[in-house]
Design an enzyme around this catalytic site. Sequence first.
Site, PDB file in Angstrom:
ATOM      1  CG  PHE A 162      -0.274   0.130   2.465  1.00 32.68           C
ATOM      2  CD1 PHE A 162       0.024   1.702   2.879  1.00 32.68           C
ATOM      3  CD2 PHE A 162       0.147  -0.660   3.436  1.00 32.68           C
ATOM      4  CE1 PHE A 162       0.704   1.734   4.112  1.00 32.68           C
ATOM      5  CE2 PHE A 162       0.528  -0.575   4.517  1.00 32.68           C
ATOM      6  CZ  PHE A 162       1.207   0.755   4.943  1.00 32.68           C
ATOM      7  CE  LYS A 186      -2.596  -8.499  -3.589  1.00 26.03           C
ATOM      8  NZ  LYS A 186      -3.543  -7.704  -3.059  1.00 26.03           N
ATOM      9  CD  GLU A 189      -5.930  -6.134   0.205  1.00 24.99           C
ATOM     10  OE1 GLU A 189      -5.907  -6.700   1.346  1.00 24.99           O
ATOM     11  OE2 GLU A 189      -5.151  -6.017  -0.691  1.00 24.99           O
ATOM     12  NE  ARG A 190      -4.000  -2.481   4.622  1.00 25.26           N
ATOM     13  CZ  ARG A 190      -3.061  -2.510   5.552  1.00 25.26           C
ATOM     14  NH1 ARG A 190      -1.969  -1.860   5.710  1.00 25.26           N
ATOM     15  NH2 ARG A 190      -2.959  -3.710   6.317  1.00 25.26           N
ATOM     16  CB  SER A 239       5.316  -7.105   6.617  1.00 25.63           C
ATOM     17  OG  SER A 239       4.500  -8.227   6.329  1.00 25.63           O
ATOM     18  CB  CYS A 294      10.663  -0.808   3.186  1.00 30.25           C
ATOM     19  SG  CYS A 294      11.566  -0.548   1.252  1.00 30.25           S
ATOM     20  CD  GLU A 396       9.308  -2.111   8.256  1.00 30.46           C
ATOM     21  OE1 GLU A 396       9.600  -1.631   7.389  1.00 30.46           O
ATOM     22  OE2 GLU A 396       8.660  -3.532   8.208  1.00 30.46           O
TER      23      GLU A 396
END
Length: 512
Positions: A162, A186, A189-190, A239, A294, A396
Amino acid sequence: MNAVIDTNAAAANDLPLTGHLIGGRPVTDAHRLQEVWNPSIGEVGSRVAIAGKATVEAAIAAAQAAFPAWRATPPAKRARVMFRFRDLLEQNADRICELIGREHGKIAHDAAGELQRGIENVEFACAAPQLLKSEYSRNVGPGIDSWSEFQPLGVVAGITPFNFPAMVPLWMFPLAIVCGNTFVLKPSERDPGAALYVAELLHEAGLPPGVLNVVNGDKEAVDTLLTDPRVQAVSFVGSTPIAEYVYATATAHGKRCQALGGAKNHAIVMPDADLDNAVSSLIGAAFGSSGERCMALSVAVAVGEDTGDRLVAALAKAMETLKVGAFDDGSNDFGPVITPQHRDKVVGFIDSAQRQGARIVVDGRGPKVDGCAHGFYVGGTLIDGVRPDMDSYRSEIFGPVLQVMRVGTMQEAMDLIDAHEYGNGTCIYTRDGEAARYFSDHIKVGMVGINVPLPVPVAYHSFGGWKRSLFGDLSAYGPDGVRFYTRRKTITQRWPSAGVREGSQFSMPAFG
């Protein structure tokens, strides 16, 4: 085509619906709908169609059907599509940035920077004829020639996070496609709108139907891509726990996989550092994009107590002018985090640091943002006295939180960094060339900055960390990306002279 597609189901709720793109056509198949929030105001802005297994399989089938013709398309023609795509990205930058801001919360200037880094990867992909040139050796033996070719894999997939809804997909599919593969993306979806709109622009640039397909979904969609035998390779960013799962599942099903995971990026501040410049760049690197990067610098390691005292005082002073707010106000430095659940998680780490003995120097919990009382905000937070055993250090946080640790020597700082499970990015602030060289030579981290807070490689180098920040042998984009999306095939050829009969040879042939 429109990035947001209205359907009866969406109209009934008075909300636009983001669908899929399969075989060059918009598709709204969904086994359920999911809300997409506008995090700046804390309201649902649209819905996204969540694909079931059958929809994902249809996208894979479309990619498989398109592969033979696309593979046979000369690299120069593939590159011309990318040249047109680059122009369309620039022409529609405002629309893309608006979609990023509305669904992610990223401030417009930050969204523009994200898009520019994505465009640079498209520009690298435009060099396909050069990138795919073969290696040729004539006369490796008497009348024998040998060469290597870099051939496409087939159908490949990308699963993106996201936090960079435009840039990370642009790390993947442009290079995969110019290498002759077909692609199933893909996105998260957020915040799915930007990725779908960018894919539509690529079709407007002339990409044949089926070469790039977009499906929105959750774990069911991911698992379908990871296990379907038609998918040859998977790229992932997210993640570490999910990266590890993606890598293990994909490789268990015989797929090539690069899975980029989490990070805990440290900045060493030496006693001789230019403190004003270090503080300025640390502020941007820690709080830009609300820390949801990240490569965010989330830990400053001060060498020496005096360095630590001066650093904390200067950071606290600089943070007095930080401005958090809605995406569409360009005067804001950073915006909200992605969901209320993530806001609560970030605040929970601040709470735990305080309980475990750290000092909250600047407290960003519960900021007041005019006109956005329900937005998902965390203000810039500075924590001093952090120890390696604290939860906020081990994990994190992925939010606008900068932690300060103190050590006695540079080697202690390096040992601290090397001991952490993540090895994504790091930097050192110093005027000492010898110290900088030693640091860059010996630190166990994949991307290193010398007085550079965000050492994100340019498009013609490759991006990837060490340790549990990367699963797989090849990094993202750049030269590693070309190798990831191609297979080497080496051909050795000889044409015997007419009428000359050669005897059998039972020893291992040695050319030359």
